[in-house]
Scaffold this active site. Structure first.
Site, mmCIF file in Angstrom:
data_model
loop_
_atom_site.group_PDB
_atom_site.id
_atom_site.type_symbol
_atom_site.label_atom_id
_atom_site.label_comp_id
_atom_site.label_asym_id
_atom_site.label_seq_id
_atom_site.Cartn_x
_atom_site.Cartn_y
_atom_site.Cartn_z
ATOM 1 N N ASP A 186 0.854 -1.186 0.000
ATOM 2 C CA ASP A 186 0.000 0.000 0.000
ATOM 3 C C ASP A 186 0.897 1.245 0.000
ATOM 4 O O ASP A 186 1.782 1.358 -0.837
ATOM 5 C CB ASP A 186 -0.961 -0.068 1.205
ATOM 6 C CG ASP A 186 -1.968 1.071 1.257
ATOM 7 O OD1 ASP A 186 -2.920 1.053 0.465
ATOM 8 O OD2 ASP A 186 -1.789 1.980 2.090
ATOM 9 N N TYR A 239 -1.503 11.417 1.709
ATOM 10 C CA TYR A 239 -2.378 11.672 0.560
ATOM 11 C C TYR A 239 -2.384 13.162 0.202
ATOM 12 O O TYR A 239 -2.489 13.527 -0.965
ATOM 13 C CB TYR A 239 -3.805 11.221 0.870
ATOM 14 C CG TYR A 239 -3.953 9.742 1.094
ATOM 15 C CD1 TYR A 239 -4.143 8.867 0.019
ATOM 16 C CD2 TYR A 239 -3.907 9.197 2.377
ATOM 17 C CE1 TYR A 239 -4.289 7.495 0.223
ATOM 18 C CE2 TYR A 239 -4.053 7.834 2.585
ATOM 19 C CZ TYR A 239 -4.237 6.992 1.500
ATOM 20 O OH TYR A 239 -4.376 5.645 1.701
ATOM 21 N N HIS A 284 -7.219 -6.425 -0.445
ATOM 22 C CA HIS A 284 -6.140 -5.437 -0.375
ATOM 23 C C HIS A 284 -5.102 -5.758 0.700
ATOM 24 O O HIS A 284 -3.897 -5.590 0.485
ATOM 25 C CB HIS A 284 -6.744 -4.057 -0.112
ATOM 26 C CG HIS A 284 -5.730 -2.962 0.010
ATOM 27 N ND1 HIS A 284 -4.926 -2.575 -1.042
ATOM 28 C CD2 HIS A 284 -5.375 -2.180 1.065
ATOM 29 C CE1 HIS A 284 -4.128 -1.586 -0.644
ATOM 30 N NE2 HIS A 284 -4.383 -1.329 0.627
#
Length: 317
Positions: A101, A231, A296
């Site tokens: 990730d 982010y 995920h």
């Protein structure tokens, strides 16, 4: 987690918490969002048992590692700088790196900026995608998915935190960790991140209440801002990394993804991975594994298989 030891190391102007186990060549495990060193608990035990020194930090902004206050303290240069300083502090010239990730993004850039420090890389979930010379990443996501894409929703400082604060932390983490729709994660402002606060989530066999409680205890202390700031630096990273446009990753790589992973269903990514684009950017890519029926959080969902994949690759070097 028997035999895993913990300590704090001063790196790059912050104090970083690391978990360690084993003796031998070092394997650096780099976690994602919303996770901690703890996501690698199974692999640490497995690799230590096979003669490796497993080291897993809480990254900047997470867990028991410092969380600097400014959004711009979380660029890819800060994150890679922390890890290079950690290797220096541990007197490690070269290590094996394993990422998942956001940890995979950091690992790609560790290899891009300091290939001399990485013997080989096993990366999961996020394939390397070259920097688009003309379009910022958040702008691209907005154009593809609109404002409801979760990364777009994360951009405004404080907004996601305010939504998260209205939801029980354990429930929020359960929602993230059990998400397995093979599609982009879109969250309307009306629906919000938590959905109904009364939702009952049945945990899968690979995630226990004890696991959730560990994550919850750390996120209730640290909050989510540190992780969200990764982010918020996406467009800033795009600006800062302009000098590396077109540079290849020159480290031996094995890449693993689950076929139910949301990242594997970003438009165009499967063609990129399987039709030559990925190999062009990562010329020493040696293996691509797509695990069937896996979501995920692959290193937690399939701990033994992932440990074996890591070992079978790094033992060659």
């Amino acid at each position: 987690m028997e035999g895993i030891t913990h300590r704090t190391v001063a790196v790059n102007g912050i104090n970083m918490h690391i978990a360690e186990k084993g003796e031998g060549p070092m394997v650096l495990f780099i976690h994602g969002f919303p996770e901690l060193w703890y996501s690698w608990r199974h692999q640490m035990v497995a690799l230590a048992a096979r003669g490796y020194r497993a080291v897993a930090p809480d990254l900047r902004g997470y867990g028991d590692t410092d969380a600097p206050p400014s959004t711009t303290d979380y660029t890819i240069f800060h994150l890679v700088g922390d890890l290079v300083a950690l290797l220096d502090a541990l007197a490690q010239d070269q290590v094996f790196a394993v990422g998942h990730d956001w940890g995979a993004v950091v690992a790609w850039w560790l290899c891009m900026l300091r290939p001399d420090r990485v013997r080989a890389l096993v990366n999961m979930s996020v394939a390397f995608s070259p920097r688009h010379p003309a379009r910022r990443p958040v702008d691209s996501l907005k154009a593809l998915f609109g404002d409801d894409h979760y990364i777009c929703r994360f951009q405004e400082p404080g907004a996601a935190e305010a939504e998260f604060a209205r939801i029980n932390t354990a429930l929020l983490l359960k929602k993230f960790l059990t998400y397995r729709k093979p599609a982009p994660l879109l969250i309307s402002k009306e629906k919000g991140f938590g959905g109904s606060p009364n939702t009952e989530i049945t945990l899968p066999s690979w995630l226990t209440e004890e696991d959730v409680n560990y994550y919850t205890s750390k996120f209730e202390k640290s909050g989510f801002t540190g992780g969200l700031n990764y982010y918020r630096c996406l467009n800033l990273n795009w600006e800062l990394t302009a000098p590396w446009t077109g540079v290849q990753i020159k480290v031996p790589v094995k890449f693993i993804v689950g076929d139910l992973d949301l990242t594997y269903h970003t438009p165009g990514i499967q063609d990129h991975i399987h039709k030559g684009g990925f190999k062009r950017e990562v010329p020493f890519l040696q293996d691509v594994i797509v695990m069937q029926g896996v979501g995920h959080f692959i290193n937690q969902e399939k701990p033994h298989e992932i440990s074996d994949h890591i070992y079978e690759f790094i033992r060659k070097f």
